[in-house]
Design a protein around this motif. Structure first.
Motif, short mmCIF file in Angstrom:
data_model
loop_
_atom_site.label_atom_id
_atom_site.label_comp_id
_atom_site.label_asym_id
_atom_site.label_seq_id
_atom_site.Cartn_x
_atom_site.Cartn_y
_atom_site.Cartn_z
N SER A 50 -63.72 -11.60 -34.34
CA SER A 50 -62.25 -11.61 -34.30
C SER A 50 -61.67 -10.80 -35.45
O SER A 50 -62.34 -10.53 -36.45
CB SER A 50 -61.75 -13.04 -34.45
OG SER A 50 -62.18 -13.82 -33.37
N ARG A 54 -56.51 -13.46 -42.73
CA ARG A 54 -56.90 -14.27 -43.89
C ARG A 54 -57.84 -13.48 -44.79
O ARG A 54 -58.52 -12.55 -44.35
CB ARG A 54 -57.46 -15.62 -43.45
CG ARG A 54 -58.93 -15.82 -43.55
CD ARG A 54 -59.33 -17.27 -43.62
NE ARG A 54 -60.62 -17.55 -42.99
CZ ARG A 54 -61.78 -17.05 -43.38
NH1 ARG A 54 -61.86 -16.19 -44.38
NH2 ARG A 54 -62.89 -17.40 -42.74
N ARG A 57 -63.71 -15.17 -47.53
CA ARG A 57 -64.26 -16.15 -48.49
C ARG A 57 -65.42 -15.49 -49.22
O ARG A 57 -65.96 -14.49 -48.74
CB ARG A 57 -64.79 -17.38 -47.75
CG ARG A 57 -63.72 -18.15 -47.03
CD ARG A 57 -64.34 -19.34 -46.27
NE ARG A 57 -63.32 -20.03 -45.50
CZ ARG A 57 -63.46 -20.41 -44.23
NH1 ARG A 57 -64.60 -20.20 -43.59
NH2 ARG A 57 -62.48 -21.03 -43.62
N TYR A 66 -65.62 -11.59 -39.66
CA TYR A 66 -64.33 -11.15 -39.09
C TYR A 66 -64.14 -9.69 -39.42
O TYR A 66 -64.77 -9.14 -40.32
CB TYR A 66 -63.16 -11.91 -39.74
CG TYR A 66 -63.02 -13.36 -39.34
CD1 TYR A 66 -62.43 -13.71 -38.14
CD2 TYR A 66 -63.44 -14.37 -40.20
CE1 TYR A 66 -62.28 -15.05 -37.78
CE2 TYR A 66 -63.29 -15.71 -39.85
CZ TYR A 66 -62.72 -16.04 -38.63
OH TYR A 66 -62.57 -17.36 -38.28
N GLU A 85 -56.10 -12.20 -26.78
CA GLU A 85 -55.34 -13.37 -27.22
C GLU A 85 -55.18 -13.28 -28.72
O GLU A 85 -55.99 -12.64 -29.39
CB GLU A 85 -56.05 -14.68 -26.84
CG GLU A 85 -57.43 -14.90 -27.48
CD GLU A 85 -57.40 -15.23 -28.97
OE1 GLU A 85 -56.48 -15.94 -29.40
OE2 GLU A 85 -58.29 -14.77 -29.70
N ALA A 87 -53.28 -15.76 -32.20
CA ALA A 87 -52.51 -16.96 -32.57
C ALA A 87 -52.34 -17.01 -34.08
O ALA A 87 -53.10 -16.40 -34.83
CB ALA A 87 -53.24 -18.21 -32.08
N HIS A 90 -53.52 -22.03 -39.13
CA HIS A 90 -53.65 -22.37 -40.55
C HIS A 90 -53.01 -21.30 -41.46
O HIS A 90 -53.62 -20.84 -42.42
CB HIS A 90 -55.12 -22.49 -41.01
CG HIS A 90 -56.01 -23.30 -40.13
ND1 HIS A 90 -55.63 -24.47 -39.55
CD2 HIS A 90 -57.31 -23.11 -39.77
CE1 HIS A 90 -56.64 -24.96 -38.85
NE2 HIS A 90 -57.67 -24.16 -38.96
N TYR A 94 -55.01 -14.67 -36.22
CA TYR A 94 -56.37 -14.44 -35.75
C TYR A 94 -56.27 -13.90 -34.32
O TYR A 94 -55.44 -14.39 -33.55
CB TYR A 94 -57.18 -15.75 -35.69
CG TYR A 94 -57.45 -16.42 -37.01
CD1 TYR A 94 -56.47 -17.17 -37.66
CD2 TYR A 94 -58.70 -16.35 -37.60
CE1 TYR A 94 -56.73 -17.81 -38.86
CE2 TYR A 94 -58.97 -16.99 -38.81
CZ TYR A 94 -57.98 -17.71 -39.43
OH TYR A 94 -58.24 -18.35 -40.62
N GLY A 95 -57.11 -12.96 -33.95
CA GLY A 95 -57.03 -12.45 -32.59
C GLY A 95 -58.33 -11.81 -32.13
O GLY A 95 -59.16 -11.37 -32.93
N THR A 96 -58.47 -11.77 -30.78
CA THR A 96 -59.66 -11.19 -30.14
C THR A 96 -59.27 -9.86 -29.50
O THR A 96 -58.32 -9.83 -28.71
CB THR A 96 -60.15 -12.12 -29.01
OG1 THR A 96 -60.35 -13.43 -29.54
CG2 THR A 96 -61.42 -11.61 -28.36
N GLU A 114 -65.12 -17.72 -30.51
CA GLU A 114 -64.89 -18.97 -31.25
C GLU A 114 -63.45 -18.90 -31.74
O GLU A 114 -63.15 -18.21 -32.72
CB GLU A 114 -65.89 -19.06 -32.40
CG GLU A 114 -65.88 -20.42 -33.05
CD GLU A 114 -66.48 -20.34 -34.44
OE1 GLU A 114 -67.59 -19.81 -34.60
OE2 GLU A 114 -65.79 -20.81 -35.36
N ILE A 115 -62.56 -19.55 -31.00
CA ILE A 115 -61.13 -19.36 -31.26
C ILE A 115 -60.40 -20.70 -31.17
O ILE A 115 -60.95 -21.68 -30.68
CB ILE A 115 -60.51 -18.35 -30.27
CG1 ILE A 115 -60.59 -18.84 -28.84
CG2 ILE A 115 -61.18 -16.99 -30.42
CD1 ILE A 115 -59.94 -17.89 -27.83
N ASP A 116 -59.14 -20.73 -31.63
CA ASP A 116 -58.41 -22.00 -31.64
C ASP A 116 -57.87 -22.32 -30.24
O ASP A 116 -58.00 -21.51 -29.31
CB ASP A 116 -57.29 -21.94 -32.69
CG ASP A 116 -56.01 -21.41 -32.11
OD1 ASP A 116 -56.06 -20.36 -31.44
OD2 ASP A 116 -54.97 -22.05 -32.29
N ARG A 161 -55.79 -27.91 -42.55
CA ARG A 161 -56.83 -27.95 -41.52
C ARG A 161 -56.96 -29.34 -40.90
O ARG A 161 -57.16 -29.46 -39.69
CB ARG A 161 -58.16 -27.47 -42.10
CG ARG A 161 -58.23 -25.96 -42.15
CD ARG A 161 -59.14 -25.39 -43.21
NE ARG A 161 -58.74 -24.02 -43.48
CZ ARG A 161 -59.21 -22.96 -42.84
NH1 ARG A 161 -60.16 -23.09 -41.95
NH2 ARG A 161 -58.75 -21.75 -43.10
#
Ligand code: ADP
Ligand code: 5GP
Length: 196
Positions: A50, A54, A57, A66, A85, A87, A90, A94-96, A114-116, A161
């Motif tokens: 994705s 953000r 880390r 990512y 998609e 969205a 948090h 994030y997007g695909t 792996e998405i919300d 979260r």
């Protein structure tokens, strides 16, 4: 089958295309862990990386976990219609990317996102054959313990979260399958069976 282009849709049906699997669930429930296992077990399964606004880390690399992009670039990609998609999750986007998914499916590979939950419901609208899998924790207390135990979030991010976890859990019945990730081995086995 992507709905925005019916011509491509009928061509798509003639070919042996892969299947699209969507994995969702609250932060810290074990999606990443289950995903790693699924990718090891199913050689034909490809993970779609994705885009996110953000910050990486410690230990995360651009193009691996990512594609880390600026908000400006994300907005540009939205306006060009590049996302299957996307969205706001948090406090970040994030997007695909549509092209990534279509390319792999057309090559005959299965694809895992792996998405919300907001993203998963958008995927269902556009690609109704997608298989939606929700990973639930045995309890909210266990979820909090796992998220803290992972040690990646500052207190504020952890609170966001956990608040979002309750909203995500409320939508789990929209999914085709619900896996309760209590014993890791059993949860991996359930996911493996769904995919294979
Ligand atoms: P997510 O990707 O959903 O945010 P992770 O895969 O990073 O979650 O898992 C969060 C933490 O919980 C990690 O430290 C992981 O090792 C641990 N974990 C995952 N599944 C289990 C399980 N079934 N039992 C105990 N700990 C788990
Ligand atoms: P994290 O910041 O912990 O990596 O991910 C936070 C949340 O963003 C997770 O719930 C994850 O599923 C979700 N997410 C990751 N990538 C995407 C994406 O491409 N689209 C959407 N809608 N959500 C995503």
């Amino acid at each position: 089958m992507y709905r925005e282009n019916e011509g491509a849709d009928s061509e798509h049906r003639m070919m042996k295309t892969g299947r699209l699997f969507v994995l969702s669930g609250p932060s810290g429930v074990g999606k990443g862990t289950l995903r790693e296992n699924a990718l090891n077990d199913a050689p034909n399964l490809k993970y779609s990386i994705s885009c996110t606004t953000r910050k990486p880390r410690d230990g995360e690399t651009d193009g691996v976990e990512y594609r880390f992009i600026s908000r400006e670039k994300f907005r540009e990609d939205i306006s060009q219609g590049l996302f299957l998609e996307y969205a706001h999750v948090h406090e970040d986007y994030y997007g695909t990317l549509k092209a990534d998914v279509v390319r792999e499916l057309e090559a005959g590979h299965d694809v895992l996102l792996e998405i919300d939950v907001q993203g998963a419901l958008q995927v269902r609208e556009k690609m109704p054959d997608a298989v939606l899998i929700f990973v639930a924790p045995p309890s909210v207390e266990v979820l909090e313990r796992r998220l803290r135990g992972r040690g990646t979030e500052a207190q504020e991010s952890l609170n966001v979260r956990l608040e979002n976890a309750l909203k995500e859990l409320a939508l789990k019945d929209e999914y085709d399958y619900i896996i309760v990730n209590d014993d890791l081995h059993s949860a991996c086995e359930e996911l493996r069976k769904i995919i294979l």
